[in-house]
Design a protein around this motif. Structure first.
Motif, PDB file in Angstrom:
ATOM      1  N   ALA A 142       9.261   4.040  -7.566  1.00  0.00           N
ATOM      2  CA  ALA A 142      10.104   3.562  -8.678  1.00  0.00           C
ATOM      3  C   ALA A 142      11.574   3.564  -8.245  1.00  0.00           C
ATOM      4  CB  ALA A 142       9.910   4.460  -9.896  1.00  0.00           C
ATOM      5  N   GLY A 143      12.127   2.401  -8.029  1.00  0.00           N
ATOM      6  CA  GLY A 143      13.534   2.289  -7.631  1.00  0.00           C
ATOM      7  C   GLY A 143      13.746   2.236  -6.135  1.00  0.00           C
ATOM      8  N   PHE A 144      13.098   3.110  -5.392  1.00  0.00           N
ATOM      9  CA  PHE A 144      13.285   3.110  -3.935  1.00  0.00           C
ATOM     10  C   PHE A 144      12.120   3.828  -3.256  1.00  0.00           C
ATOM     11  CE2 PHE A 144      15.133   7.042  -5.411  1.00  0.00           C
ATOM     12  CZ  PHE A 144      14.775   7.983  -4.448  1.00  0.00           C
ATOM     13  N   SER A 145      12.012   3.584  -1.949  1.00  0.00           N
ATOM     14  CA  SER A 145      10.962   4.196  -1.135  1.00  0.00           C
ATOM     15  C   SER A 145      11.565   5.241  -0.213  1.00  0.00           C
ATOM     16  CB  SER A 145      10.264   3.135  -0.279  1.00  0.00           C
ATOM     17  OG  SER A 145       9.855   2.048  -1.062  1.00  0.00           O
ATOM     18  N   VAL A 146      10.785   6.254   0.123  1.00  0.00           N
ATOM     19  CA  VAL A 146      11.209   7.228   1.120  1.00  0.00           C
ATOM     20  C   VAL A 146      11.056   6.622   2.507  1.00  0.00           C
ATOM     21  CG1 VAL A 146      10.743   9.505   2.127  1.00  0.00           C
ATOM     22  CG2 VAL A 146      10.538   9.174  -0.353  1.00  0.00           C
ATOM     23  N   PHE A 184       0.878  -1.168   0.000  1.00  0.00           N
ATOM     24  CA  PHE A 184       0.000   0.000   0.000  1.00  0.00           C
ATOM     25  C   PHE A 184       0.916   1.218   0.000  1.00  0.00           C
ATOM     26  CE2 PHE A 184      -4.299   1.713   1.280  1.00  0.00           C
ATOM     27  CZ  PHE A 184      -3.944   3.059   1.218  1.00  0.00           C
ATOM     28  N   TYR A 185       0.957   1.943  -1.135  1.00  0.00           N
ATOM     29  CA  TYR A 185       1.900   3.047  -1.267  1.00  0.00           C
ATOM     30  C   TYR A 185       1.224   4.371  -1.624  1.00  0.00           C
ATOM     31  CZ  TYR A 185       6.567   1.159  -0.677  1.00  0.00           C
ATOM     32  OH  TYR A 185       7.724   0.673  -0.125  1.00  0.00           O
ATOM     33  N   LEU A 186       1.634   5.406  -0.891  1.00  0.00           N
ATOM     34  CA  LEU A 186       1.339   6.777  -1.287  1.00  0.00           C
ATOM     35  C   LEU A 186       2.491   7.227  -2.173  1.00  0.00           C
ATOM     36  CD1 LEU A 186      -0.016   9.595  -1.106  1.00  0.00           C
ATOM     37  CD2 LEU A 186       1.317   9.976   0.986  1.00  0.00           C
ATOM     38  N   PHE A 187       2.180   7.642  -3.382  1.00  0.00           N
ATOM     39  CA  PHE A 187       3.152   8.016  -4.414  1.00  0.00           C
ATOM     40  C   PHE A 187       3.877   6.754  -4.909  1.00  0.00           C
ATOM     41  CE2 PHE A 187       3.390  12.241  -1.932  1.00  0.00           C
ATOM     42  CZ  PHE A 187       2.198  12.659  -2.494  1.00  0.00           C
TER      43      PHE A 187
END
Length: 442
Positions: free
Chosen positions: A42-46, A36-39
């Protein structure tokens, strides 16, 4: 920065609740939700954290968000699971009607969110709009594109496609989305047929400013430095009442007179502190004098209806329905190549630039409700990669009893993502170019 903060706040609310609609319906039918992701990540998560079976996170790219369902080909394009036999907790193992509800979950939440926001706004701040009747008291004035389309300064709009819009806030939109406009002109009714070519000129040259309340009392708000008025000693709050001894009552009359005197020396009749003054100035070759007028304060034209909770519930439904209708009409306008309305489509960057530079909760929640309906409409479009595309194939399966192969679905999803990414690149590119161009001009 406040504009950026506002658009990120609005997008975050809309994306989280939209994806929560998918999440909730998936859990209701016991489908495993892997992410479940906000934004987009692509490549990595904050930020990311796994709780139970689901990885919750925030991506670095503010382009929507997503939930990743086990056994479904989505924007993640993860097809490894599909090589195995379907498991009971996978999306693909569920009956078509359950998959359809899951696909429509986000859209339903967006509509319900708008309804809820409107209901609360109408019971707290009240239902607000600018009265068409009051604004049109002296008629309307039009830009060059509007005049070329057949309007005349002083016209009062009686109906658009047979209907009178009592909210001036939406009158301009109705005119641009309509075809036959009836106006009252010098006590008579006249018909104006707005063609796609007219709409193209209006959208490209003037936009919503092509039609405004007719200004009485041409009063100066500020004088542009080095303008002829500045050199003549004209001051803010001065009122222009004549040009070469010809009375000036409305702003459009001044514009017409200036067009007829480009580059010429003229005498302006001015009223300052209730005293008449004559001053000699030179009209610019672009038919301007170099001042910014005081525009009409429409607050006196605002209608505020404080509604009870029951009334607000119904009004919220009506408002949400009307916004869906407007989205459909605007989409038809965009699809018409002759109008070139597609050039007006904006990315979040363009939308952020339209937001006020002060934090106003009433405006923010109103805009969130408006944007929520827009997001619901966009997602229901039958385009591969969007919820509407998945829903279309699922409905077709329910009707025919035949399901697309997973390989074909992969191809369809890929094509859809290419189309969507191309549109996003073009839209973002246009808005970034305009942002840079504006900064360079300044």
């Amino acid at each position: 920065m406040i504009q950026v903060a506002q658009i990120l706040f609005i997008l975050s609310i809309l994306v989280i609740l939209h994806e929560f609609g998918h999440y909730l319906t998936a859990k209701m039918f016991k489908v495993k939700v892997e992410k479940f992701y906000l934004f987009m990540d692509a490549g990595f998560s904050v930020v990311k954290k796994k709780i139970g079976e689901t990885e919750w996170g925030i991506g670095w790219l503010p382009l929507g968000g997503y939930v990743k369902l086990a056994g479904m080909i989505d924007e993640s394009m993860d097809t490894e699971q599909l090589k195995q036999e379907p498991q009971p907790w996978e999306f693909r193992a569920k009956p078509a009607w359950q998959r359809l509800i899951i696909m429509l979950g986000g859209i339903i939440v967006n509509v319900l969110l708008a309804w809820g926001i409107f209901t609360v706004l109408y019971t707290t701040y009240g239902q607000k709009y600018i009265s068409t009747e009051v604004v049109q008291k002296n008629g309307l004035m039009f830009g060059d594109a509007g005049l070329n389309a057949g309007f005349k300064n002083g016209d009062k709009i009686v109906s658009v496609d047979g209907k009178l819009q009592d909210r001036f806030n939406r009158m301009t939109l109705d005119v641009l989305l309509g075809n036959e406009i009836i106006v009252e002109r010098d006590g008579k009714l006249e018909t104006i047929i707005l063609t796609d070519e007219h709409k193209k000129d209006i959208l490209g040259l003037e936009g919503k400013q092509f039609m405004m309340p007719r200004l009485m009392d041409v009063q100066i708000d500020s004088v542009i430095p080095d303008a002829s008025l500045n050199k003549a000693g004209i001051l803010p709050n001065d009122k222009i009442v004549s040009l070469n001894n010809q009375p000036i009552v409305y702003f459009d009359e001044l514009k017409t007179a200036l067009d007829q005197n480009k580059g010429e020396n003229i005498t302006l009749g001015i009223v300052r502190d209730n005293q008449p003054i004559n001053v000699d100035v030179v009209v610019g070759k672009d038919a301007t004098l170099g001042f910014i007028p005081k525009f009409a304060d429409l607050s006196d034209s605002q209608v505020v209806n404080k509604l009870s909770f029951g009334q607000a519930l119904k009004a919220g439904i009506d408002e949400s329905y009307q916004l869906i209708v407007y989205n459909i009409k605007q989409f038809k306008l965009i699809l018409s190549p002759k109008t070139e309305a597609y050039k007006q489509v904006k990315s979040p960057i363009g939308i952020a630039r339209m937001l006020p530079d002060t934090w106003n909760w009433e405006f923010i929640w109103s805009f969130t409700a408006l944007f929520s309906i827009g997001l619901a409409f966009m997602n229901i479009l039958p385009i591969p990669g969007l919820d509407g595309g998945h829903a279309l194939f699922t409905i077709a399966e329910m009707i025919t009893g035949k399901k697309l192969s997973e390989k074909t679905m992969g191809y369809v999803q890929t094509v859809g993502m290419i189309i969507l990414l191309t549109l996003m690149v073009l839209t973002f590119g246009k808005d970034i170019y305009e942002l840079i161009a504006d900064k360079l001009i300044k």
